[in-house]
Every structure is written in C-alpha cells, then in structure tokens.
Design an enzyme around this catalytic site. Structure first.
Site, PDB file in Angstrom:
ATOM      1  N   LYS A 122      48.187  60.032  43.215  1.00  0.00           N
ATOM      2  CA  LYS A 122      49.520  60.634  42.535  1.00  0.00           C
ATOM      3  C   LYS A 122      49.819  62.150  42.867  1.00  0.00           C
ATOM      4  CE  LYS A 122      51.544  60.637  37.912  1.00  0.00           C
ATOM      5  NZ  LYS A 122      50.937  60.042  36.488  1.00  0.00           N
TER       6      LYS A 122
ATOM      7  N   SER B 203      54.292  56.855  34.693  1.00  0.00           N
ATOM      8  CA  SER B 203      54.904  57.640  35.420  1.00  0.00           C
ATOM      9  C   SER B 203      54.167  57.585  36.828  1.00  0.00           C
ATOM     10  CB  SER B 203      54.797  59.086  34.854  1.00  0.00           C
ATOM     11  OG  SER B 203      52.989  59.427  34.659  1.00  0.00           O
TER      12      SER B 203
ATOM     13  N   SER C 211      50.823  55.570  31.460  1.00  0.00           N
ATOM     14  CA  SER C 211      51.429  55.803  32.921  1.00  0.00           C
ATOM     15  C   SER C 211      50.699  55.321  33.916  1.00  0.00           C
ATOM     16  CB  SER C 211      51.495  57.544  33.361  1.00  0.00           C
ATOM     17  OG  SER C 211      52.280  57.805  32.694  1.00  0.00           O
TER      18      SER C 211
END
Lengths: 463, 109
Positions: free
Chosen positions: A80, A155, A179
């Site tokens: 990420k 996310s 997330s």
C-alpha cells in the site's frame, strides 16, 4: 503455477520456471490490465528484474539450501502506498506527497525483501488511509474486479484488488478501522489485521497511532501465515511491539456475538456467516452465543479517537522539509483534521475525547470477558456487500457507519481475519474471525480447517 | 445501530465561526464552500456521538493504548544504519539554501 507462493516455489524448485518468468508473468498482466482497475500508483519494474536475475543465479548455484535463507524467494508482493520504500515514490494516496521519494524504507519492507520477496509496486489507497471505498484517493478510485461499477472497499483498495486480480501473490496494507478486512471481504480474498503491536509500523505513514496495524492480503491462508510469521516481531524501532504467542489448542469454542447480526446488517451477509457456522458445527466445532452490548458504541468511540490522533499525525505535513503545502489536503483529510481538533479542544475534550477513551475501556473489558468463555469470535465483516461507486461518497456519516463491525477489533487491539466465502449477485461474501491479543495461530488453524472442510480453491474474478 | 433522519432535528450545530476557528487551529485555509460543507457534515457526525452519553463511565479509567507496555527504550547510542546523509535529508525539500530548509516568514518587522 503462479497462484500461490507455494505452487510458484515448487515450480522454481523443479526448474519449470525461473524467477524472471515469475516477475514477467505478473508485470505483463499488470501492464495489460492495471489501467482498467487503477491498482498501482508506482511500479518497481527495473529492481524487480534485477532481483530476479540475482535470485536465478543463486538458485542455479545452490538450489537446495536457497529457500532456507530466502523463505519468500519467488514471492511477488506489493505495498500500500503508505509504506516508505527507499528510492521509490510514496504518496499515501495524497497530492501532498505526489512526488515524495523516501530516503529510507519501512522495517517491514526491509524484512520482506531480506526474506527474498520482490516488491513489484506501490498500490492505490484512500488518501492517508481515510476511507472505506477507495474513493478518497487523490489518484482516482480503484475498481472492484468482480464488477467495475462497485467499490473494492478501502482504504487498502489497491492492495486487495492486486491480489484478487492476480497482479501479485501477496500485498501489504494497513488496518486502522477495517482497512484490510473490509476490502478483502469486498474482493473475495483473505485479509489479516494482526494484533496491535505484532508487526512493526516503523516507516509506515501514521494515521491513528493507538489503532494502526500492518497486515496482509492473500488468496490462501498459508501465504498469509507465512508472511505474517516473517513480518512480525520486535525491532526496537516501533516501541509498541511485543513478542507473544498464545497457546495452541485443539477443541476451539467459538462465540457468536449477537450484536454483530442485528438490524443494519443485510440478510444475505448474516445468512452466509450462519452457513459457515453450520459447516464448522458439522466438523465438531462448538459455538456459543455471546453478548457484547457495547459494540453499538464502537463507531462513536472510533470516530472520536481516530480523528484526534489523525489531526496530530497530519500536523507534521508543512510542505517545508518534504511534500506540498497543507492546502493540498483533500476533503476527507480536512474533515478529519477539523473533527480531531474539535474533540480535543478545550470545553469539548471531556465530553468527547475523554468519554470515548473511557467507553473504549468498557468495550475492551467486555471483549476480555467474552474471551474467558470462548476462544474466538465469528462475525460478518461489513454490514453489506460492496456498494456502488459514488453511493456514499457525499454522506460522510453513512460512509463511517460501514465500519461498524470492524472497528471493535482496532479499539481493543485484537486480531481479525477476513475469510472469503461464496459469491452472491456476482459479488463476494465472507466472514471474520477475531480472537484475543496474539491468538493469530488459533485463527489460522480455524481458517485452515475451513479451507479443508470446503475444499477451498481460489477462483479469480473475470474482468 | 444506524442513525435516522429524526436525529437531525436535534442536531448540534457547528457554526461557520466554529469551523473557521478550528481551521485556524488546524493550519488549514478553507474556501467558503468547504466551510459550509464541513459545518453541515461535522454537525451530523457530532450529533451522532450524542449516543455515547447513555453509557455510564463513572470511575472507568480511560484507555490510550492496548499493549500494556511501558517505557520501551533503546540504548542511547547512534546507530549509523538509522541515520540519513545530509543529501538524503535535503532531497525532498522544495526550497533550501546552503543545506538549510527555507521556511516562510512568520514574524514581521
């Protein structure tokens, strides 16, 4: 051959393929399909091929012992875009850092590389990890590979989709309020949020420091187990780390928290969890209803504590030493910074922030008590299946409420694993397993059992 | 667990001047439109928090972390693997001179 780390490593051992073939397989797919889903923000092609060359050489020299030294050799991973990667652009999904080149790497990045994994690129996410849909990314939303009209969750959107779409074996994300678990659930793969304090966050852009955890996405439980084992452990750079292991046991009793199945949770979602429970029961797992009445306060507690910590963590972005000025923050970051400063400001501190930290204690005590009676908990991950792009984007409160079943684990610092189970209307379903702090091994055992009870095989989406 | 629109009738209001004050504390400059939107969005979020009032937290200690660890320190020694070169430190700065960060003027003559 490329589906799991194990099958890839077997093919490497048997000289059916080279590491270069593995890198090239994934990069070809990414270069062809990434534009359809908007998964990667930055690719690491040159280094990937260089490392492949190095490992192919080592494999030729010493094929027998090489996997002991490099247990993740042949494993292709992504991070990420919240993890610092030395020399490789890191944006946090925000225009504030659109050209930031980190001078050092996160501890977990170094650890994974040292174990032989190759980092293929950095994945898209809601800016600063603020969001449950991926739509808060300043670089455009990532799309759900099962149906591109739907969100992939957030996310860690790009990380989840990278695994579901077959762009890499494993991806690393962060889970502050769901997330990892929620996008894993929305994309039909596994997502682990480990115990708070088990995986180093040094060099990971901080969102809410008392809740942030680093975890993993994979399409099978053994890959998740392996990368978790390698990435966890004390490093003296993140002062919250602890080495601890809860005892293994054979007869697991699982709690069904009734508040996780109440009004607001779609029927198709809770039915699927009950279907999984039936499969476990048939195989001698015992279940027991548990009562967690304070669960209903988790959203308020989370959306007070988290912005309070966010406004402090985002205070460092002044556009002077690195990054762009503060007016480059997007709408959601501004919202959380302002909300955080409100709950901390004089006159409101006791009513909001202090109250939330006290209710946090109540939620933790209640979970601790439940874990005196049961070993693990089973529950839905998200109250609904994936929602459409744009559906909740203009209603922040509605978006925040979709975190209701995942935030309790962050509030209490306990581990949670999202397990994929079935498809409905072309979109994925699943459930989550939660346990006491440092009970990952027990959670893995239960998930591994479920794989064998159901003869699980990862079925990738067609997109 | 879900809120309903009736709650909005008893909404707590964050006024325009509240938002501007908070923006100042936050080091953010907002447009007129952003102020209006934030005032509406955050008022509904804060109104939702009212539900916490029903919990009894008398004599309950606050939780700020979940590890139970205290005072974790490392040896007070420089680890050269953890230090950055001057070049690395300055690399991402938008404006620098003689290896110093150039900052905006905050004091006026």
């Amino acid at each position: 051959m490329f589906t799991s780390v194990r099958t890839t490593q077997n093919a490497l051992r048997n000289k059916k393929i080279s590491v270069r073939d593995v890198v090239s397989h994934f990069l070809t797919k990414i270069n062809e399909k990434n534009k359809d889903l908007n998964v990667f923000l930055t690719l690491n092609e040159d280094e990937s091929y260089e490392l492949a060359k190095k490992y192919d050489g080592l494999l030729k020299e010493n094929p027998d012992q090489i996997f002991e030294k490099y247990p993740l050799l042949g494993c292709i991973v992504s991070f990420k875009d919240l993890f610092l990667t030395k020399g490789l652009r890191t944006t946090a999904g925000s225009k504030v850092l659109d050209s930031f080149i980190p001078p050092y790497s996160a501890k977990v990045v170094d650890k994974i590389k040292k174990a032989g994994a190759i980092i293929i690129g950095k994945t898209n996410c809601d800016a600063w990890a603020h969001g449950a849909s991926g739509e808060n990314s300043d670089f455009g939303p990532t799309l759900n590979p099962w149906n591109k009209a739907y969100v992939p969750g957030g996310s860690s959107s790009g990380s989840a989709v990278s695994v579901a779409a077959g762009f890499n074996h494993v991806s690393f994300g962060t889970d502050t309020g769901g997330s990892i678990r929620q996008p894993a659930n929305f994309c039909g793969i596994y997502g682990l949020k480990p115990t708070y304090g088990s995986v180093s966050r040094y060099g990971v852009i901080a969102m809410a420091s008392s809740l942030d955890t680093v975890g993993h996405f994979g399409n099978n439980i053994s890959d998740i187990e392996n990368v978790f084992k390698i990435s966890s452990g004390v490093d003296l750079c993140d002062a919250t780390l602890k080495d601890e292991d809860k005892k293994q046991k054979d007869n697991i009793t699982v709690g069904i928290p009734k508040q996780y199945f109440e009004k607001g949770v779609d029927q198709v979602v809770s039915d699927k969890v009950h279907e999984a429970i039936k499969i476990f029961e048939k195989n001698n797992y015992k279940f027991k209803e548990v009562n967690l009445p304070n669960t209903k306060h988790a959203i308020s507690v989370y959306y007070i504590i988290q912005p309070a910590e966010v406004c402090s963590n985002l205070g460092r972005y002044d556009g002077i030493r690195f990054g762009n000025p503060r007016n480059s923050f997007g709408a959601e970051a501004k919202r959380r910074i302002i909300l955080g400063n409100f709950v901390l400001s004089s006159g409101y501190y006791d009513a909001y922030y202090k109250k939330a930290t006290q209710v946090r204690t109540l939620i933790i005590n209640e979970l601790d008590k439940a874990f005196d009676e049961v070993d693990l908990l089973i529950a839905p991950v998200s109250p609904s299946q994936p929602f459409k792009l744009g559906e909740k984007v203009n209603d922040p409160l509605k978006m925040y409420l979709s975190d209701v079943l995942t935030v309790p684990a962050n509030i209490a610092g306990i581990p949670g694993l999202s397990v994929p189970f079935g498809i409905h209307n072309g979109l994925s379903l699943g459930f989550q397993l939660m346990g006491p702090r440092f009970s990952e091994k027990l959670i893995f055992k239960m998930a591994r059992d479920f794989e064998s009870f159901t003869n699980y095989k990862f079925e990738p989406p067609k997109f | 667990m879900l809120y309903n629109s009736e709650d909005l009738l008893n909404m707590i209001h964050l006024t325009k001047s509240d938002i501007l004050h908070l923006a100042k504390l936050s080091g953010l400059t907002l447009t007129e439109k952003e102020v209006k939107e934030l005032s509406y969005d955050l008022s509904s979020v804060i109104t939702f928090f009212e539900e916490l009032k029903e919990t009894n937290t008398k004599n309950i200690l606050p939780t700020s972390q979940t590890t139970g660890l205290e005072n974790i320190t490392r040896a007070d020694k420089i680890d050269t693997n953890q230090t950055l070169s001057l070049e690395d430190v300055m690399y991402n700065a938008n404006d620098n001179k003689n290896n110093l960060f150039k900052v905006p003027i905050i004091l006026k003559k």
